[in-house]
Design a protein around this motif. Sequence first.
Motif, PDB file in Angstrom:
ATOM      1  N   ALA A   1       1.189  -1.349   0.252  1.00  0.00           N
ATOM      2  CA  ALA A   1      -0.264   0.332   0.055  1.00  0.00           C
ATOM      3  C   ALA A   1       0.929   1.419  -0.101  1.00  0.00           C
ATOM      4  CB  ALA A   1      -0.564   0.158   1.477  1.00  0.00           C
ATOM      5  N   ARG A   2       2.021   1.394   0.852  1.00  0.00           N
ATOM      6  CA  ARG A   2       2.551   2.280   0.554  1.00  0.00           C
ATOM      7  C   ARG A   2       3.672   2.681  -0.332  1.00  0.00           C
ATOM      8  NH1 ARG A   2       5.034   1.485   6.770  1.00  0.00           N
ATOM      9  NH2 ARG A   2       4.315   1.811   7.481  1.00  0.00           N
ATOM     10  N   LEU A   3       3.969   1.292  -1.045  1.00  0.00           N
ATOM     11  CA  LEU A   3       3.978   1.754  -2.501  1.00  0.00           C
ATOM     12  C   LEU A   3       3.925   2.018  -3.700  1.00  0.00           C
ATOM     13  CD1 LEU A   3       6.565  -1.549  -2.711  1.00  0.00           C
ATOM     14  CD2 LEU A   3       7.463   0.896  -2.244  1.00  0.00           C
ATOM     15  N   ARG A   4       2.313   1.435  -3.492  1.00  0.00           N
ATOM     16  CA  ARG A   4       1.374   2.722  -4.531  1.00  0.00           C
ATOM     17  C   ARG A   4       1.158   3.961  -4.118  1.00  0.00           C
ATOM     18  NH1 ARG A   4      -1.061  -3.292  -3.184  1.00  0.00           N
ATOM     19  NH2 ARG A   4      -2.360  -1.854  -2.623  1.00  0.00           N
ATOM     20  N   LYS A   5       1.055   3.923  -2.815  1.00  0.00           N
ATOM     21  CA  LYS A   5       1.151   5.504  -2.799  1.00  0.00           C
ATOM     22  C   LYS A   5       2.045   6.229  -3.231  1.00  0.00           C
ATOM     23  CE  LYS A   5      -1.956   5.308   1.613  1.00  0.00           C
ATOM     24  NZ  LYS A   5      -2.135   5.751   2.701  1.00  0.00           N
ATOM     25  N   ALA A   6       3.103   5.609  -2.913  1.00  0.00           N
ATOM     26  CA  ALA A   6       4.090   6.531  -3.675  1.00  0.00           C
ATOM     27  C   ALA A   6       4.838   6.711  -4.754  1.00  0.00           C
ATOM     28  CB  ALA A   6       5.656   6.240  -2.442  1.00  0.00           C
ATOM     29  N   SER A   7       3.919   5.924  -5.961  1.00  0.00           N
ATOM     30  CA  SER A   7       4.683   6.210  -7.201  1.00  0.00           C
ATOM     31  C   SER A   7       3.348   6.470  -8.292  1.00  0.00           C
ATOM     32  CB  SER A   7       3.846   4.404  -7.649  1.00  0.00           C
ATOM     33  OG  SER A   7       2.989   3.499  -7.691  1.00  0.00           O
TER      34      SER A   7
END
Length: 94
Positions: free
Chosen positions: A88-94
């Motif tokens: 979820a954090r990686l999706r938000k960062a991209s």
Amino acid sequence: MYDHAGFEGEAFDSEAVLWVRGVDYMTGWRDAGLAAAELGDALTAVGVDTVGAKLRAGAAADGSGIVRLELSAATAQEVAMLARVTAARLRKAS
């Protein structure tokens, strides 16, 4: 016995495998040992309780390295939650 970062495991047992001429099992097992150590370090770094967990390095029939991870059900749920949070954090960062 393989032991790294609180994980238990088994050393390579050359008598417990079926050998195929020309297949380099030792390189695969060595690669798997390094990968198991890296995985153990990563799980420990994020605070996963490794008591009773086992990492086993091995080699597949084709000689490629394989890593087996054995966890309690509670620890597996913790690892799954950490993976979901990270995704979820990686999706938000991209």
